[in-house]
Design an enzyme around this catalytic site. Structure first.
Site, short mmCIF file in Angstrom:
data_model
loop_
_atom_site.label_atom_id
_atom_site.label_comp_id
_atom_site.label_asym_id
_atom_site.label_seq_id
_atom_site.Cartn_x
_atom_site.Cartn_y
_atom_site.Cartn_z
N SER A 1 0.85 -1.19 0.00
CA SER A 1 0.00 0.00 0.00
C SER A 1 0.88 1.23 0.00
O SER A 1 1.93 1.26 0.66
CB SER A 1 -0.90 0.03 1.23
OG SER A 1 -1.55 1.29 1.35
N TYR B 1 -3.28 -1.46 9.87
CA TYR B 1 -3.23 -1.96 8.49
C TYR B 1 -1.90 -1.58 7.84
O TYR B 1 -1.22 -2.42 7.23
CB TYR B 1 -4.39 -1.38 7.69
CG TYR B 1 -4.28 -1.54 6.19
CD1 TYR B 1 -4.63 -2.73 5.57
CD2 TYR B 1 -3.82 -0.48 5.39
CE1 TYR B 1 -4.52 -2.87 4.20
CE2 TYR B 1 -3.71 -0.61 4.03
CZ TYR B 1 -4.07 -1.82 3.43
OH TYR B 1 -3.96 -1.96 2.07
#
Length: 258
Positions: free
Chosen positions: A150, A163
């Site tokens: 990400s 996350y």
């Protein structure tokens, strides 16, 4: 070699391959002539739909079920893969592994419970670690491992702290494995999406958040899963044989001015 046939003779496994970015990756690899194992954890309907769409488009695919984030998940996945691959009458082994399956915990640190933390790391970090570990004897020399990271790992983004931490750990795994597996001709890279139109981000339903995320990209829009799939397919191809240990920004230039 043409782009439409650059994965001919290859077998690929895409975790979380039935929805979102994983679905787009499964379609793209199959369109370029790979035999694709579409992994799913819970949604059999989505997996079967993805497989049928690929087959209707002239590609080859089959579903593989294994719940991730639970004890023994990697062994369960590989057993299911081996059995399903044999049913396809395809040679044993794997050429392309895409670790895509993941979950988010959209909460700042004060609101993250121990259960939240354990679950996001179990699925986003522990599962791919042991999937790779257990799969190395199946992965052919010259193979490809692509980890979906990400762009948030390069930014301060408190609303997704747990996350982002889980994906940052995956980034380091990418770097270490690239060095370890290089002698076998296996490349290991991370592809990092930005704000992308998928079910994993429920905040996109809020108009103001959607507008802000769209404006973060230099192109003024959200990413489409196909945008990410195209990058993954390149990294998984022989065209990218000299690229390994890299973190590839596939965010559409998100936050370039920050």
């Amino acid at each position: 070699m043409t782009a439409t046939a650059r994965h001919t003779g290859k077998t690929a496994l895409v975790t979380g391959g039935s929805r979102g970015i994983g679905r787009a990756v499964s379609h793209r690899l199959a369109r370029e002539d790979a035999l694709v194992a579409v992994h799913y954890g819970h949604d059999l309907t989505a997996a079967e739909r993805t497989v049928k769409e690929i087959q209707a488009d002239g590609g080859r695919a089959f579903p593989v079920h294994a719940e991730l984030g639970v004890p023994g998940d990697a062994d369960t996945l590989w057993s299911a893969f081996d059995e399903a691959l044999a049913e396809q009458e395809a040679p044993a082994g794997l050429d392309i592994l895409v670790n895509n399956a993941g979950i988010t915990v959209p909460r700042p640190i004060a609101q993250v419970t121990e259960a939240d933390y354990d679950r996001v790391f179990a699925i986003n970090t522990r599962a791919p670690f042991f999937i790779i570990q257990r799969g190395l004897d199946r992965l052919r020399d010259g193979g490809r491992i692509v980890n979906i990271s990400s762009v948030a790992t390069r930014l301060a983004f408190p609303p997704l702290v747990s996350y982002t931490m889980s994906k940052a750990a995956l980034d380091h795994l990418t770097l270490s494995l690239a060095q370890e597996l290089g002698p076998r001709g296996i490349t290991v890279n991370a592809v990092a999406p930005g704000y992308t139109e998928t079910e994993i981000n429920p905040t996109l339903a809020v108009p103001e958040i959607r507008r802000r995320y769209s404006e973060a990209s230099t192109f003024g829009r959200l990413g489409d899963p196909v945008d990410i799939a195209d990058v993954v397919s390149f990294v998984a191809s022989d065209d990218a044989r000299w690229v390994t240990g890299q973190w590839i920004d596939a965010s559409g230039g998100a936050h370039l001015g920050v």
